[in-house]
Every structure is written in structure tokens, then in C-alpha cells.
Scaffold this motif. Structure first.
Motif, PDB file in Angstrom:
ATOM      1  N   THR A  37      11.725   6.902  12.361  1.00  0.00           N
ATOM      2  CA  THR A  37      12.528   7.229  13.540  1.00  0.00           C
ATOM      3  C   THR A  37      11.852   6.680  14.786  1.00  0.00           C
ATOM      4  OG1 THR A  37      11.426   9.384  13.650  1.00  0.00           O
ATOM      5  CG2 THR A  37      13.543   9.288  12.497  1.00  0.00           C
ATOM      6  N   MET A  38      11.161   5.574  14.643  1.00  0.00           N
ATOM      7  CA  MET A  38      10.411   4.995  15.759  1.00  0.00           C
ATOM      8  C   MET A  38      11.084   3.751  16.320  1.00  0.00           C
ATOM      9  SD  MET A  38       6.485   5.609  14.483  1.00  0.00           S
ATOM     10  CE  MET A  38       6.689   4.939  12.860  1.00  0.00           C
ATOM     11  N   GLY A  39      12.241   3.397  15.769  1.00  0.00           N
ATOM     12  CA  GLY A  39      12.930   2.209  16.279  1.00  0.00           C
ATOM     13  C   GLY A  39      12.260   0.901  15.887  1.00  0.00           C
ATOM     14  N   HIS A  40      11.459   0.940  14.822  1.00  0.00           N
ATOM     15  CA  HIS A  40      10.777  -0.275  14.397  1.00  0.00           C
ATOM     16  C   HIS A  40      11.711  -1.185  13.612  1.00  0.00           C
ATOM     17  CE1 HIS A  40       6.549   1.767  14.581  1.00  0.00           C
ATOM     18  NE2 HIS A  40       7.084   1.541  15.767  1.00  0.00           N
ATOM     19  N   ASP A  41      11.493  -2.502  13.793  1.00  0.00           N
ATOM     20  CA  ASP A  41      12.347  -3.438  13.069  1.00  0.00           C
ATOM     21  C   ASP A  41      11.732  -3.833  11.721  1.00  0.00           C
ATOM     22  OD1 ASP A  41      11.490  -6.514  14.910  1.00  0.00           O
ATOM     23  OD2 ASP A  41      10.283  -4.770  14.353  1.00  0.00           O
ATOM     24  N   LYS A  42      10.427  -3.906  11.654  1.00  0.00           N
ATOM     25  CA  LYS A  42       9.762  -4.367  10.435  1.00  0.00           C
ATOM     26  C   LYS A  42       9.313  -3.183   9.577  1.00  0.00           C
ATOM     27  CE  LYS A  42       6.883  -6.809  13.011  1.00  0.00           C
ATOM     28  NZ  LYS A  42       7.537  -6.794  14.332  1.00  0.00           N
ATOM     29  N   MET A  43       9.577  -3.279   8.288  1.00  0.00           N
ATOM     30  CA  MET A  43       9.143  -2.244   7.347  1.00  0.00           C
ATOM     31  C   MET A  43       8.547  -2.878   6.103  1.00  0.00           C
ATOM     32  SD  MET A  43      12.021   0.738   7.772  1.00  0.00           S
ATOM     33  CE  MET A  43      10.979   2.013   7.041  1.00  0.00           C
ATOM     34  N   TYR A  44       7.652  -2.146   5.461  1.00  0.00           N
ATOM     35  CA  TYR A  44       6.863  -2.702   4.358  1.00  0.00           C
ATOM     36  C   TYR A  44       6.663  -1.650   3.272  1.00  0.00           C
ATOM     37  CZ  TYR A  44       5.312  -5.553   8.369  1.00  0.00           C
ATOM     38  OH  TYR A  44       5.262  -6.337   9.490  1.00  0.00           O
ATOM     39  N   TRP A  45       6.510  -2.134   2.044  1.00  0.00           N
ATOM     40  CA  TRP A  45       6.035  -1.306   0.941  1.00  0.00           C
ATOM     41  C   TRP A  45       4.757  -1.916   0.397  1.00  0.00           C
ATOM     42  CZ3 TRP A  45       7.202   3.398  -0.673  1.00  0.00           C
ATOM     43  CH2 TRP A  45       8.451   3.939  -0.358  1.00  0.00           C
ATOM     44  N   TYR A  46       3.736  -1.059   0.280  1.00  0.00           N
ATOM     45  CA  TYR A  46       2.471  -1.453  -0.312  1.00  0.00           C
ATOM     46  C   TYR A  46       2.231  -0.630  -1.570  1.00  0.00           C
ATOM     47  CZ  TYR A  46       1.127  -4.067   3.854  1.00  0.00           C
ATOM     48  OH  TYR A  46       1.067  -4.978   4.881  1.00  0.00           O
ATOM     49  N   GLN A  47       1.539  -1.245  -2.526  1.00  0.00           N
ATOM     50  CA  GLN A  47       1.121  -0.542  -3.736  1.00  0.00           C
ATOM     51  C   GLN A  47      -0.399  -0.514  -3.743  1.00  0.00           C
ATOM     52  OE1 GLN A  47       2.924  -2.028  -7.319  1.00  0.00           O
ATOM     53  NE2 GLN A  47       1.484  -0.954  -8.641  1.00  0.00           N
ATOM     54  N   GLN A  48      -0.971   0.635  -4.075  1.00  0.00           N
ATOM     55  CA  GLN A  48      -2.412   0.761  -4.060  1.00  0.00           C
ATOM     56  C   GLN A  48      -2.898   1.547  -5.260  1.00  0.00           C
ATOM     57  OE1 GLN A  48      -4.208   3.129  -0.925  1.00  0.00           O
ATOM     58  NE2 GLN A  48      -6.034   1.859  -0.927  1.00  0.00           N
ATOM     59  N   ASP A  49      -3.759   0.924  -6.043  1.00  0.00           N
ATOM     60  CA  ASP A  49      -4.429   1.615  -7.139  1.00  0.00           C
ATOM     61  C   ASP A  49      -5.788   2.092  -6.648  1.00  0.00           C
ATOM     62  OD1 ASP A  49      -3.013  -0.844  -9.268  1.00  0.00           O
ATOM     63  OD2 ASP A  49      -2.382   1.239  -9.041  1.00  0.00           O
ATOM     64  N   PRO A  50      -6.361   3.124  -7.256  1.00  0.00           N
ATOM     65  CA  PRO A  50      -7.634   3.672  -6.776  1.00  0.00           C
ATOM     66  C   PRO A  50      -8.727   2.612  -6.683  1.00  0.00           C
ATOM     67  CG  PRO A  50      -6.667   5.115  -8.427  1.00  0.00           C
ATOM     68  CD  PRO A  50      -5.825   3.881  -8.407  1.00  0.00           C
ATOM     69  N   GLY A  51      -9.407   2.555  -5.539  1.00  0.00           N
ATOM     70  CA  GLY A  51     -10.509   1.626  -5.346  1.00  0.00           C
ATOM     71  C   GLY A  51     -10.099   0.181  -5.143  1.00  0.00           C
ATOM     72  N   MET A  52      -8.813  -0.023  -5.012  1.00  0.00           N
ATOM     73  CA  MET A  52      -8.320  -1.400  -4.873  1.00  0.00           C
ATOM     74  C   MET A  52      -7.669  -1.591  -3.510  1.00  0.00           C
ATOM     75  SD  MET A  52      -9.132  -2.635  -7.782  1.00  0.00           S
ATOM     76  CE  MET A  52      -8.209  -4.160  -7.949  1.00  0.00           C
ATOM     77  N   GLU A  53      -7.432  -2.861  -3.175  1.00  0.00           N
ATOM     78  CA  GLU A  53      -6.796  -3.129  -1.891  1.00  0.00           C
ATOM     79  C   GLU A  53      -5.315  -2.774  -1.920  1.00  0.00           C
ATOM     80  OE1 GLU A  53      -8.037  -5.329  -4.094  1.00  0.00           O
ATOM     81  OE2 GLU A  53      -7.465  -7.376  -3.511  1.00  0.00           O
ATOM     82  N   LEU A  54      -4.748  -2.684  -0.742  1.00  0.00           N
ATOM     83  CA  LEU A  54      -3.299  -2.491  -0.642  1.00  0.00           C
ATOM     84  C   LEU A  54      -2.629  -3.833  -0.927  1.00  0.00           C
ATOM     85  CD1 LEU A  54      -4.588  -0.252   1.323  1.00  0.00           C
ATOM     86  CD2 LEU A  54      -2.342  -0.276   2.427  1.00  0.00           C
ATOM     87  N   HIS A  55      -1.634  -3.806  -1.800  1.00  0.00           N
ATOM     88  CA  HIS A  55      -0.903  -5.021  -2.114  1.00  0.00           C
ATOM     89  C   HIS A  55       0.515  -4.917  -1.574  1.00  0.00           C
ATOM     90  CE1 HIS A  55      -3.818  -7.059  -4.633  1.00  0.00           C
ATOM     91  NE2 HIS A  55      -4.057  -5.933  -5.262  1.00  0.00           N
ATOM     92  N   LEU A  56       0.932  -5.920  -0.809  1.00  0.00           N
ATOM     93  CA  LEU A  56       2.282  -5.940  -0.271  1.00  0.00           C
ATOM     94  C   LEU A  56       3.260  -6.291  -1.383  1.00  0.00           C
ATOM     95  CD1 LEU A  56       4.074  -5.832   2.295  1.00  0.00           C
ATOM     96  CD2 LEU A  56       3.720  -8.300   2.486  1.00  0.00           C
ATOM     97  N   ILE A  57       4.250  -5.428  -1.612  1.00  0.00           N
ATOM     98  CA  ILE A  57       5.229  -5.710  -2.665  1.00  0.00           C
ATOM     99  C   ILE A  57       6.608  -6.049  -2.102  1.00  0.00           C
ATOM    100  CG2 ILE A  57       4.073  -4.535  -4.570  1.00  0.00           C
ATOM    101  CD1 ILE A  57       5.746  -2.058  -4.027  1.00  0.00           C
ATOM    102  N   HIS A  58       6.953  -5.499  -0.955  1.00  0.00           N
ATOM    103  CA  HIS A  58       8.233  -5.827  -0.307  1.00  0.00           C
ATOM    104  C   HIS A  58       8.086  -5.695   1.205  1.00  0.00           C
ATOM    105  CE1 HIS A  58      10.562  -5.730  -4.054  1.00  0.00           C
ATOM    106  NE2 HIS A  58       9.917  -4.611  -4.353  1.00  0.00           N
ATOM    107  N   TYR A  59       8.868  -6.481   1.935  1.00  0.00           N
ATOM    108  CA  TYR A  59       8.918  -6.290   3.366  1.00  0.00           C
ATOM    109  C   TYR A  59      10.291  -6.672   3.914  1.00  0.00           C
ATOM    110  CZ  TYR A  59       7.760 -11.327   3.574  1.00  0.00           C
ATOM    111  OH  TYR A  59       7.731 -12.683   3.418  1.00  0.00           O
ATOM    112  N   SER A  60      10.552  -6.214   5.114  1.00  0.00           N
ATOM    113  CA  SER A  60      11.859  -6.437   5.738  1.00  0.00           C
ATOM    114  C   SER A  60      11.659  -6.596   7.240  1.00  0.00           C
ATOM    115  CB  SER A  60      12.781  -5.258   5.451  1.00  0.00           C
ATOM    116  OG  SER A  60      13.930  -5.306   6.276  1.00  0.00           O
ATOM    117  N   TYR A  61      12.317  -7.596   7.811  1.00  0.00           N
ATOM    118  CA  TYR A  61      12.222  -7.815   9.249  1.00  0.00           C
ATOM    119  C   TYR A  61      13.403  -7.219  10.006  1.00  0.00           C
ATOM    120  CZ  TYR A  61       8.405 -11.066   8.219  1.00  0.00           C
ATOM    121  OH  TYR A  61       7.234 -11.632   7.790  1.00  0.00           O
TER     122      TYR A  61
END
Lengths: 110, 115
Positions: free
Chosen positions: B26-50
Motif C-alpha cells: 500500500t505504498m504506491g510502489h511500481d516495482k515488485m519482486y519475489w525472492y527465494q531464500q534457503d537457509p544460509g544462502m543468498e536471496l535469489h530473484l525469481i520474479h519481478y514486475s515493473y
């Protein structure tokens, strides 16, 4: 390939000691670099970004293009600094695709 | 209050089920993202939208799909859940523009366990 490397999974320091969390990156071009932090039971949030050249909660980070590093530093660690810290880079200009490192858990001991 | 919301917080589900992870901001942002993260691992971008009707796959291959029919809503769907989908899923958004505006706002995450 674009990559962010945080070599330490865990860093333990005593309260009042200096802290340096290492971050190295590989990127061809002018990167935008960030540090994100996650405190216990809280969300991941922005700590600071290199473009702002700011100091947040006593932390600073300088972009060293020669060494491709963006280490996070604080002269005197506090117990409330204990958290998970992630270094991140925007992968390509205008795409806003962040690349994250694996994170470093900082434990500040009393 | 302006925020980014993810539901459910935890989900345990059997193999083969269809699931949708919800994310709204509800912040009026245009860009949104989904990240997947396994324990001890980096965040991986799986989807995004502009923006509305704009979705792209991220760097990590994922069997999930997303939609962006409304600016504030960016759900992620798994048609047939498998144990390999067990992970934490983080939704994030960022405001219009770049430079000093650039930062990610994260939701609380959904911890998915597929049995």
C-alpha cells in the motif's frame, strides 16, 4: 558474471570492538551497492547505500572500485548490532535487479 | 498504514497441491519482486514486475508463476507443489525512480514446507 561475495558466514566480536563486514563484488560498469540488515524477528531492511555516503547507526561503507569492495565498518560494536547483514548490488542500470550476497551473521558479545 | 503484506506467514502443504502466496503493498510502489531464500544462502530473484501487466522471470529458474493485474498486488502461484519448493519466499517492492529513491522494502516472508 555479476556476483556479490561475503566471505564470512559468522563474525563474532566483543562489545566496543571495531567491526568490519566484508563484501566484494564483480560487475562490469558503475555499480550501485547497498547493505541490508535483518534483526531478529524483523524484516530485511535497508541499512545504507553507497550513493548516499551516509552513516547509519554508526555504520559506514566505502566503495573501493580498485579492490571491488564495499566493506561495512563500525568503530565500536554494540549488542544491538547483532543481526544478519547482506551486501547487495543492482545488477544492471535501469533494471533494478538486485543481486545479494549470502549474508554475514554478526554476533556482538557482552 | 503504508506497508507490504505477505500471507500466509507459514504454510505446510502436501505434494501436488496448488498454492498461492499473497503479496500486497500500500505504498504506491511500481516495482515488485519475489525472492527465494534457503537457509544460509543468498536471496535469489525469481520474479519481478515493473508495473501492471509487466512480469519477468528472475535469474533463478522457478516453476512458479506470477501476475500483476493491480499495482498493489503481486501473487505467486505454484500449480503443483513439490518438496523441492520448500523454502522461504520474500516479497519486496521499490518506489518509482532511481538513485536516491532506490531501495527495497521487504515483507515478512512466507515459509513454505512441502511434505
Amino acid at each position: 558474471a555479476q556476483r556479490v561475495t561475503q566471505p564470512e558466514k559468522l563474525l563474532s566480536v566483543f562489545k566496543g570492538a571495531p567491526v568490519e563486514l566484508k563484501c566484494n563484488y564483480s560487475y562490469s560498469g558503475s555499480p550501485e551497492l547497498f547493505w541490508y540488515v535483518q534483526y531478529s524477528r524483523q524484516r530485511l531492511q535497508l541499512l545504507l547505500r553507497h550513493i548516499s555516503r551516509e552513516s547509519i547507526k554508526g555504520f559506514t561503507a566505502d566503495l573501493n572500485k580498485g579492490e571491488t569492495s564495499f566493506h561495512l565498518k563500525k568503530p565500536f560494536a554494540q549488542e544491538e548490532d547483532s543481526a544478519m547483514y547482506y551486501c547487495a548490488l543492482i545488477g544492471a542500470p535501469g533494471t533494478y535487479k538486485y543481486i545479494f550476497g549470502t549474508g554475514t551473521r554478526l554476533k556482538v558479545l557482552a | 498504514e503504508a506497508d507490504i503484506y505477505q500471507t500466509p506467514r507459514y504454510l505446510v502443504i502436501g505434494t501436488g497441491k496448488k498454492i498461492t502466496l499473497e503479496c500486497s503493498q500500500t505504498m504506491g510502489h511500481d516495482k515488485m519482486y519475489w525472492y527465494q531464500q534457503d537457509p544460509g544462502m543468498e536471496l535469489h530473484l525469481i520474479h519481478y514486475s515493473y508495473g501492471v501487466n509487466s512480469t519477468e522471470k528472475g535469474d533463478l529458474s522457478s516453476e512458479s508463476t506470477v501476475s500483476r493485474i493491480r499495482t498493489e498486488h503481486f501473487p505467486l502461484t505454484l500449480e503443483s507443489a513439490r518438496p523441492s519448493h520448500t523454502s522461504q519466499y520474500l516479497c519486496a517492492s521499490s518506489p518509482p525512480g532511481a538513485g536516491s529513491n532506490e531501495k527495497l522494502f521487504f515483507g515478512s516472508g512466507t515459509q513454505l514446507s512441502v511434505l
